[in-house]
Design an enzyme around this catalytic site. Structure first.
Site, PDB file in Angstrom:
ATOM      1  N   LYS A  17       2.284  11.729   1.492  1.00 35.81           N
ATOM      2  CA  LYS A  17       2.815  11.610   2.850  1.00 35.81           C
ATOM      3  C   LYS A  17       3.870  10.514   2.902  1.00 35.81           C
ATOM      4  CE  LYS A  17       2.361   9.319   6.697  1.00 35.81           C
ATOM      5  NZ  LYS A  17       3.672   9.614   7.210  1.00 35.81           N
ATOM      6  N   GLU A  62       7.456   8.765   8.275  1.00 35.07           N
ATOM      7  CA  GLU A  62       8.173   9.647   9.203  1.00 35.07           C
ATOM      8  C   GLU A  62       9.681   9.363   9.214  1.00 35.07           C
ATOM      9  OE1 GLU A  62       7.160  10.745  13.853  1.00 35.07           O
ATOM     10  OE2 GLU A  62       6.522   8.860  12.971  1.00 35.07           O
ATOM     11  N   GLY A  98       1.675  -0.134   2.850  1.00 37.83           N
ATOM     12  CA  GLY A  98       2.181  -0.309   4.206  1.00 37.83           C
ATOM     13  C   GLY A  98       1.665  -1.600   4.804  1.00 37.83           C
ATOM     14  N   GLU A 121      -2.365  -4.111   8.842  1.00 38.32           N
ATOM     15  CA  GLU A 121      -3.107  -3.564   9.976  1.00 38.32           C
ATOM     16  C   GLU A 121      -3.511  -2.100   9.727  1.00 38.32           C
ATOM     17  OE1 GLU A 121      -0.663  -3.568  13.421  1.00 38.32           O
ATOM     18  OE2 GLU A 121      -2.259  -2.819  14.728  1.00 38.32           O
ATOM     19  N   GLY A 177      -3.495  -0.634   6.823  1.00 37.04           N
ATOM     20  CA  GLY A 177      -4.333  -0.646   5.617  1.00 37.04           C
ATOM     21  C   GLY A 177      -5.800  -0.855   5.963  1.00 37.04           C
ATOM     22  N   GLU A 188      -1.829  -1.503  -0.956  1.00 29.18           N
ATOM     23  CA  GLU A 188      -0.746  -2.443  -1.283  1.00 29.18           C
ATOM     24  C   GLU A 188      -0.119  -2.792   0.055  1.00 29.18           C
ATOM     25  OE1 GLU A 188       2.252  -4.198  -1.606  1.00 29.18           O
ATOM     26  OE2 GLU A 188       3.288  -2.440  -2.397  1.00 29.18           O
ATOM     27  N   CYS A 198       7.795  -5.975   0.540  1.00 29.25           N
ATOM     28  CA  CYS A 198       6.500  -6.668   0.603  1.00 29.25           C
ATOM     29  C   CYS A 198       6.497  -7.887  -0.314  1.00 29.25           C
ATOM     30  CB  CYS A 198       5.367  -5.714   0.275  1.00 29.25           C
ATOM     31  SG  CYS A 198       5.685  -4.749  -1.195  1.00 29.25           S
ATOM     32  N   GLU A 217       4.544 -11.720   8.400  1.00 26.04           N
ATOM     33  CA  GLU A 217       5.509 -10.987   7.573  1.00 26.04           C
ATOM     34  C   GLU A 217       6.652 -10.514   8.481  1.00 26.04           C
ATOM     35  OE1 GLU A 217       4.336  -7.136   5.822  1.00 26.04           O
ATOM     36  OE2 GLU A 217       5.330  -7.846   4.002  1.00 26.04           O
TER      37      GLU A 217
HETATM   38  P1  NDP Z   1       2.797   1.291   8.503  1.00 20.73           P
HETATM   39  O1  NDP Z   1       1.697   0.583   7.826  1.00 20.73           O
HETATM   40  O2  NDP Z   1       2.601   1.781   9.881  1.00 20.73           O
HETATM   41  O3  NDP Z   1       3.246   2.586   7.645  1.00 20.73           O
HETATM   42  C1  NDP Z   1       3.003   2.783   6.281  1.00 20.73           C
HETATM   43  C2  NDP Z   1       2.611   4.239   6.036  1.00 20.73           C
HETATM   44  O4  NDP Z   1       1.366   4.514   6.680  1.00 20.73           O
HETATM   45  C3  NDP Z   1       3.609   5.255   6.616  1.00 20.73           C
HETATM   46  O5  NDP Z   1       3.662   6.410   5.806  1.00 20.73           O
HETATM   47  C4  NDP Z   1       2.959   5.590   7.951  1.00 20.73           C
HETATM   48  O6  NDP Z   1       3.383   6.806   8.464  1.00 20.73           O
HETATM   49  C5  NDP Z   1       1.502   5.612   7.565  1.00 20.73           C
HETATM   50  N1  NDP Z   1       0.575   5.444   8.683  1.00 20.73           N
HETATM   51  C6  NDP Z   1       0.800   4.916   9.897  1.00 20.73           C
HETATM   52  N2  NDP Z   1      -0.311   4.943  10.654  1.00 20.73           N
HETATM   53  C7  NDP Z   1      -1.276   5.513   9.883  1.00 20.73           C
HETATM   54  C8  NDP Z   1      -2.651   5.799  10.091  1.00 20.73           C
HETATM   55  N3  NDP Z   1      -3.266   5.523  11.238  1.00 20.73           N
HETATM   56  N4  NDP Z   1      -3.341   6.355   9.089  1.00 20.73           N
HETATM   57  C9  NDP Z   1      -2.756   6.639   7.900  1.00 20.73           C
HETATM   58  N5  NDP Z   1      -1.454   6.401   7.664  1.00 20.73           N
HETATM   59  C10 NDP Z   1      -0.712   5.833   8.631  1.00 20.73           C
HETATM   60  O7  NDP Z   1       4.058   0.387   8.424  1.00 20.73           O
HETATM   61  P2  NDP Z   1       5.277   0.389   9.459  1.00 20.73           P
HETATM   62  O8  NDP Z   1       6.213   1.381   8.983  1.00 20.73           O
HETATM   63  O9  NDP Z   1       4.839   0.517  10.852  1.00 20.73           O
HETATM   64  O10 NDP Z   1       5.805  -1.082   9.264  1.00 20.73           O
HETATM   65  C11 NDP Z   1       5.214  -2.151  10.015  1.00 20.73           C
HETATM   66  C12 NDP Z   1       5.158  -3.399   9.209  1.00 20.73           C
HETATM   67  O11 NDP Z   1       4.301  -3.170   8.073  1.00 20.73           O
HETATM   68  C13 NDP Z   1       6.465  -3.818   8.608  1.00 20.73           C
HETATM   69  O12 NDP Z   1       7.240  -4.507   9.512  1.00 20.73           O
HETATM   70  C14 NDP Z   1       5.963  -4.658   7.463  1.00 20.73           C
HETATM   71  O13 NDP Z   1       5.609  -5.924   7.933  1.00 20.73           O
HETATM   72  C15 NDP Z   1       4.743  -3.932   6.985  1.00 20.73           C
HETATM   73  N6  NDP Z   1       5.036  -3.009   5.873  1.00 20.73           N
HETATM   74  C16 NDP Z   1       4.731  -3.382   4.620  1.00 20.73           C
HETATM   75  C17 NDP Z   1       5.056  -2.559   3.568  1.00 20.73           C
HETATM   76  C18 NDP Z   1       4.789  -2.929   2.171  1.00 20.73           C
HETATM   77  O14 NDP Z   1       5.550  -2.554   1.280  1.00 20.73           O
HETATM   78  N7  NDP Z   1       3.685  -3.578   1.885  1.00 20.73           N
HETATM   79  C19 NDP Z   1       5.751  -1.282   3.742  1.00 20.73           C
HETATM   80  C20 NDP Z   1       5.990  -0.957   5.132  1.00 20.73           C
HETATM   81  C21 NDP Z   1       5.628  -1.809   6.131  1.00 20.73           C
HETATM   82  P3  NDP Z   1       4.578   6.894   9.556  1.00 20.73           P
HETATM   83  O15 NDP Z   1       5.605   5.915   9.168  1.00 20.73           O
HETATM   84  O16 NDP Z   1       5.013   8.294   9.416  1.00 20.73           O
HETATM   85  O17 NDP Z   1       3.949   6.595  10.870  1.00 20.73           O
END
Ligand code: NDP
Length: 450
Positions: free
Chosen positions: A153, A156, A206, A209, A211, A228, A262, A352
């Site tokens: 997945k 989006e 991601g 929160e 995670g 991660e 990250c 972050e």
């Molecule tokens: P998210 O944690 O929301 O997104 C990461 C992935 O998880 C995306 O594919 C997202 O899908 C998916 N996702 C979102 N909600 C759910 C859920 N309830 N269950 C399962 N999967 C889900 O990160 P954001 O894009 O909102 O970014 C927010 C903050 O997170 C950033 O500002 C940063 O601080 C941190 N982040 C850290 C990352 C890292 O590399 N460690 C990567 C990205 C973000 P979709 O986007 O389609 O909603």
């Protein structure tokens, strides 16, 4: 409802897709489940050959993939090309690893004891928007090498490179159903994957929160989980370091990928006796970061991913601002490189930011440097700059982070383990370590009694 994909550098629509929903996830999981028995039975030579073919196809389509990634994420094209090169190398590495992750024979009484590394089944791979293709490959490579099938997945906001990769997977000859891509909103598609009873493992990258919610959701069906998550890493600069070199490198440790990384070393800890000189050098090197059109070969920093994200990032760029660079006016979600003098208790040093904003924090001695570096809920990466080798190792051992570098800012290599301590998550990606979390150890005892 349509999923509109936007180029963050121009705000132009570059694709419109029908988003996947719960039904599409269920269908993808069913396809992956049906494909599992045949895929795990593919011989090691054939599995390795198919992964090698995929690596070669990624290399053959490197320009196209880099352009997709650059337009969809706003990445500078030169950086996008380097990322795609890594994707090819990741698949080559795991092609080579297929027959090198194996069991053992254990001396026991009365027979022969064997361990096997068995695949888990269907793995759900949830990938963020900051390094869409790279992070997908870090999960796909070991998952496929171990004989799992997957449902991937993408975020989006950035689904395009994963959809193209899925076509290359088929072209490589990997059977249908082994790799399935579902592009749709995380709270629907991601959550369904997490809850689906036929998914054996979730590999998530991601926010901390989401995670945590993945972990909660996965508990219901006792899924394997690797996470991660976020980081707030320290770039520790001692007065005895090569200050010119450290200052020249520091902007790229936090502003690469516009800080949406990250591993960003977004807390720059500087020994007080070198503060004035280092800050002067850092302001100079930061002012040279080339911000602008991602399609330009010389560009080093592009825009942020979205208008909403830019608002969040802007909320951190205040207080004692030491330097604020230039950025295009728009269209595009631009934000300038920003250096803020702070204490480790300030919000800019605790949360972050995921944007081009770095907190500059002074420290008095080695013990304080370690204390400050560890004074965060995260523990992903970090750098140590010093000419004293023993100190470098003492500090590296003292910092609770998964990935540290000395006199360097790099965190990620194909062959070495990558992952976090504390709220940066658990499990390791890349290298041979990643294979551990895509396989289960099975023990078989064979009696040799007559
Ligand atoms: P998210 O944690 O929301 O997104 C990461 C992935 O998880 C995306 O594919 C997202 O899908 C998916 N996702 C979102 N909600 C759910 C859920 N309830 N269950 C399962 N999967 C889900 O990160 P954001 O894009 O909102 O970014 C927010 C903050 O997170 C950033 O500002 C940063 O601080 C941190 N982040 C850290 C990352 C890292 O590399 N460690 C990567 C990205 C973000 P979709 O986007 O389609 O909603």
């Amino acid at each position: 409802m349509t999923l509109t994909v936007v180029n963050p550098a121009t705000e132009e629509t570059i694709a419109e897709l029908e988003p996947a929903g719960i039904d599409e996830v269920d269908e993808a999981v069913a396809r992956a489940r049906d494909a599992f028995a045949a895929w795990r039975a593919v011989g090691v030579s054939d599995r390795a050959r198919l992964l090698r073919r995929l690596a070669s196809l990624v290399e053959e389509h490197a320009d196209e993939l880099a352009r997709i990634e650059s337009e969809n994420v706003g990445k500078p094209i030169a950086g996008a090309r380097a990322e795609v090169a890594m994707v090819g190398n990741v698949f080559h590495f795991y092609a080579g690893a297929v027959d090198k992750h194996h069991g053992e024979t254990i001396p026991v009484d009365g027979g022969v004891d064997l361990t096997f590394r068995e695949p888990l089944g269907v793995c759900g791979l949830i990938v963020p928007w900051n390094f869409p293709l790279n992070i997908a490959s870090w999960k796909l490579g070991p998952a496929l090498a171990c004989g799992n099938t997957v449902v991937l997945k993408p975020a989006e906001l950035t689904p395009l490179s994963a959809l193209r990769l899925a076509e290359l997977v088929l072209e490589a000859g990997i059977p249908e159903g082994v790799v399935n891509v579902v592009a749709g909103p995380g709270r629907v598609v991601g959550q369904r994957l997490v809850e689906h009873p036929d998914v054996a493992k979730i590999a998530f990258t991601g926010s901390t929160e989401v995670g945590a919610s993945v972990m909660r959701g996965a508990a219901e069906t006792v899924k394997r989980v690797t996470l991660e998550l976020g980081g707030k890493s320290a770039n520790v600069v001692f007065a005895d370091a090569d200050l010119e070199r450290a200052a020249a490198a520091a902007p790229y440790a936090v502003f690469d990928n516009a800080g949406q990384d990250c591993c960003a070393r977004s807390r720059i800890l500087v020994e007080r006796s070198a503060w004035d000189r280092f800050v002067e050098l850092l302001v100079d090197s930061t002012s040279r970061v080339r911000v602008g059109d991602p399609a330009d070969e010389a560009t080093e920093m592009g825009p942020l991913i979205s208008a909403q994200h830019r608002e969040t990032v802007a909320s951190y760029a205040n207080g004692n601002v030491v330097f604020r660079g230039n950025a295009p006016d728009g269209p595009g979600f631009w934000f300038p490189c920003t250096l803020v003098e702070a204490t480790n208790a300030d919000r800019v040093a605790r949360e972050e930011v995921f944007g081009p904003v770095a907190a500059l924090i002074p420290f008095g001695d080695e013990a304080e440097a370690i204390r400050l570096a560890n004074d965060t809920p995260y523990g992903l990466s970090g750098s140590i700059w010093t000419r004293d080798g023993a100190r470098a190792l003492r500090v590296a051992r003292g910092i609770d982070s998964g990935v540290l570098s000395v006199n360097s800012n790099s965190s990620v290599r194909v062959a070495t383990p990558f992952g976090g301590f504390k709220q940066s998550g658990f499990g390791r990606e890349l290298g041979m370590h990643a294979l551990e979390s895509y396989s289960e150890v099975k023990n078989v005892f064979v009696s040799t009694e007559a």
